[in-house]
Design a protein around this motif. Sequence first.
Motif, PDB file in Angstrom:
ATOM      1  N   LYS A 197       0.836  -1.207   0.000  1.00 46.99           N
ATOM      2  CA  LYS A 197       0.000   0.000   0.000  1.00 46.99           C
ATOM      3  C   LYS A 197       0.867   1.251   0.000  1.00 46.99           C
ATOM      4  CE  LYS A 197      -3.733   2.303   2.525  1.00 46.99           C
ATOM      5  NZ  LYS A 197      -4.664   2.209   3.685  1.00 46.99           N
ATOM      6  N   HIS A 198       1.913   1.251   0.822  1.00 46.66           N
ATOM      7  CA  HIS A 198       2.837   2.396   0.860  1.00 46.66           C
ATOM      8  C   HIS A 198       3.433   2.649  -0.517  1.00 46.66           C
ATOM      9  CE1 HIS A 198       6.239   4.952   2.041  1.00 46.66           C
ATOM     10  NE2 HIS A 198       6.953   4.185   1.218  1.00 46.66           N
ATOM     11  N   ASN A 199       3.908   1.593  -1.176  1.00 45.50           N
ATOM     12  CA  ASN A 199       4.547   1.750  -2.486  1.00 45.50           C
ATOM     13  C   ASN A 199       3.568   2.273  -3.518  1.00 45.50           C
ATOM     14  OD1 ASN A 199       6.856   0.697  -1.290  1.00 45.50           O
ATOM     15  ND2 ASN A 199       6.428  -1.387  -1.978  1.00 45.50           N
ATOM     16  N   GLN A 237      -0.528  12.893 -11.987  1.00 51.29           N
ATOM     17  CA  GLN A 237      -1.680  13.773 -12.015  1.00 51.29           C
ATOM     18  C   GLN A 237      -2.925  12.945 -11.693  1.00 51.29           C
ATOM     19  OE1 GLN A 237      -1.651  17.146 -12.471  1.00 51.29           O
ATOM     20  NE2 GLN A 237       0.597  16.931 -12.478  1.00 51.29           N
ATOM     21  N   PRO A 238      -3.944  13.549 -11.098  1.00 48.72           N
ATOM     22  CA  PRO A 238      -5.145  12.783 -10.723  1.00 48.72           C
ATOM     23  C   PRO A 238      -5.792  12.050 -11.897  1.00 48.72           C
ATOM     24  CG  PRO A 238      -5.175  14.942  -9.686  1.00 48.72           C
ATOM     25  CD  PRO A 238      -4.010  14.950 -10.640  1.00 48.72           C
ATOM     26  N   LYS A 267       1.718   6.601  -6.845  1.00 56.50           N
ATOM     27  CA  LYS A 267       0.514   7.332  -7.254  1.00 56.50           C
ATOM     28  C   LYS A 267       0.668   8.829  -6.994  1.00 56.50           C
ATOM     29  CE  LYS A 267      -4.047   6.994  -8.336  1.00 56.50           C
ATOM     30  NZ  LYS A 267      -4.555   6.514  -9.633  1.00 56.50           N
ATOM     31  N   SER A 268       1.392   9.179  -5.938  1.00 56.66           N
ATOM     32  CA  SER A 268       1.573  10.592  -5.589  1.00 56.66           C
ATOM     33  C   SER A 268       2.381  11.346  -6.639  1.00 56.66           C
ATOM     34  CB  SER A 268       2.268  10.715  -4.228  1.00 56.66           C
ATOM     35  OG  SER A 268       3.652  10.383  -4.315  1.00 56.66           O
ATOM     36  N   LYS A 269       3.086  10.620  -7.491  1.00 60.04           N
ATOM     37  CA  LYS A 269       3.885  11.242  -8.547  1.00 60.04           C
ATOM     38  C   LYS A 269       3.040  11.616  -9.765  1.00 60.04           C
ATOM     39  CE  LYS A 269       7.799  10.621  -6.358  1.00 60.04           C
ATOM     40  NZ  LYS A 269       8.630  11.760  -5.900  1.00 60.04           N
ATOM     41  N   ASN A 282      12.629   5.382  -0.622  1.00 61.05           N
ATOM     42  CA  ASN A 282      11.232   5.826  -0.597  1.00 61.05           C
ATOM     43  C   ASN A 282      10.242   4.679  -0.708  1.00 61.05           C
ATOM     44  OD1 ASN A 282      11.887   8.632  -0.473  1.00 61.05           O
ATOM     45  ND2 ASN A 282      12.324   8.610  -2.671  1.00 61.05           N
ATOM     46  N   GLN A 320       0.852   4.043  -2.987  1.00 65.71           N
ATOM     47  CA  GLN A 320       0.506   5.441  -2.711  1.00 65.71           C
ATOM     48  C   GLN A 320       1.658   6.379  -3.044  1.00 65.71           C
ATOM     49  OE1 GLN A 320      -0.835   5.172   1.400  1.00 65.71           O
ATOM     50  NE2 GLN A 320      -2.968   4.905   0.751  1.00 65.71           N
ATOM     51  N   TYR A 321       2.899   5.930  -2.806  1.00 70.55           N
ATOM     52  CA  TYR A 321       4.046   6.763  -3.154  1.00 70.55           C
ATOM     53  C   TYR A 321       4.128   6.972  -4.662  1.00 70.55           C
ATOM     54  CZ  TYR A 321       8.817   8.302  -3.972  1.00 70.55           C
ATOM     55  OH  TYR A 321       9.911   9.011  -4.413  1.00 70.55           O
ATOM     56  N   HIS A 341       4.132  10.733 -18.392  1.00 74.17           N
ATOM     57  CA  HIS A 341       3.113   9.940 -17.705  1.00 74.17           C
ATOM     58  C   HIS A 341       1.882   9.704 -18.575  1.00 74.17           C
ATOM     59  CE1 HIS A 341       4.771  11.012 -13.410  1.00 74.17           C
ATOM     60  NE2 HIS A 341       5.556  10.211 -14.094  1.00 74.17           N
TER      61      HIS A 341
END
Length: 368
Positions: free
Chosen positions: A17-19, A28-29, A24-26, A239, A21-22, A217
């Motif tokens: 989950k952490h990976n 655009q929505p 995904k944070s890079k 990270n 979300q990390y 992306h």
Amino acid sequence: MPKAQETVLEIDLKALKHNFQYLKSKLQPSTKFLAVVKAFGYGSDACKIAKYLETLHVDYFAVAYINEGIALRKAGIKTPILVLHPQAVNFKALIENCLEPSLYNAKILKEFITATSIENQKNYPVHIKFNTGLNRLGFWHNDINFINKTLSLTKTITVKSIFSHLAASEDLNEKPFTTNQIKDFKTIAKNFEKTVGYKPMLHICNTSGILNYPEAHLDMVRSGIGLYGFGNSEIENKNLKPIASLKTIISQIHLIEKGESVGYNRAYKSDGLQKTATLPIGHADGIGRQYGNGKGYVIIKGQKAPIVGNVCMDMIMVNITDIDCKEGDEVILFDANTTAEDLAETANTISYEVITAVSQRIKRTFIE
């Protein structure tokens, strides 16, 4: 966390989950996220990984082969699944399981159109792969007119995406090459849309593409190794969190006198009084023979224990002369601290090979 009592691969879904979300944070929505779960989820458990990622609302999955996609469907996965390297002999099964093929040359394109015609399909989603420099699979930029002509003669398929694959996105010394790949793909996409008359989704970024080339992306990105905790660089590895820990135990301890040998072919001979431990894991479990004779090591009580002698099919022996341990104690081959990448470096290979080699006979446990 309980100590291992047998050889086991522990999979940490919180790290997954952490990976996710990390990474995904890079983005655009609006950029979709495709999770690559081929090769048993990079050696973990593809079905369990996919089910968990569905709860995180991943947009797509990718597998290498059709049977991998069928396994996901049988496990109840509803998310779209891209098959990256389908074989024509299995096209009927692909269609029956609502899998989406990558079509990469004239032969496979024509064969899939034939299959969809036989199965009375209309507008079946396909993905067209273009080669921009990896030189592995893919149409060339000058195949667009052929693709368009072929598509114009059938109503059985529709192009859901076009994509390509970066060859060296993790190597910033190859930035000019990667930038040129991205430029070529954008040109291909523009010409494809103009020629075919509609715009499919576009994707070219793998994990290192996500991290190093935000301008590429596009509509969707694909991540494999990053989800499993490796960023192809020392900075990005910090990270991310490796999701898998391979553990075993000490089955037996031997006292080896000077001149005595250990294992097959007497490949290791002691130069003095030593202690060795025998562990229930071997090359049938993914610890290849290249790790024998001191190249690889395990962790016992926080200390490195070098592998001695040749790796056996079901066992390895390690030097524990300076380690205070006993039979039944836990042994770590890799985890979040001593990673699969660390083990890989001892045999001049890569983390991908280490984690995907873990045998399916090894028990999997999950931490949520």
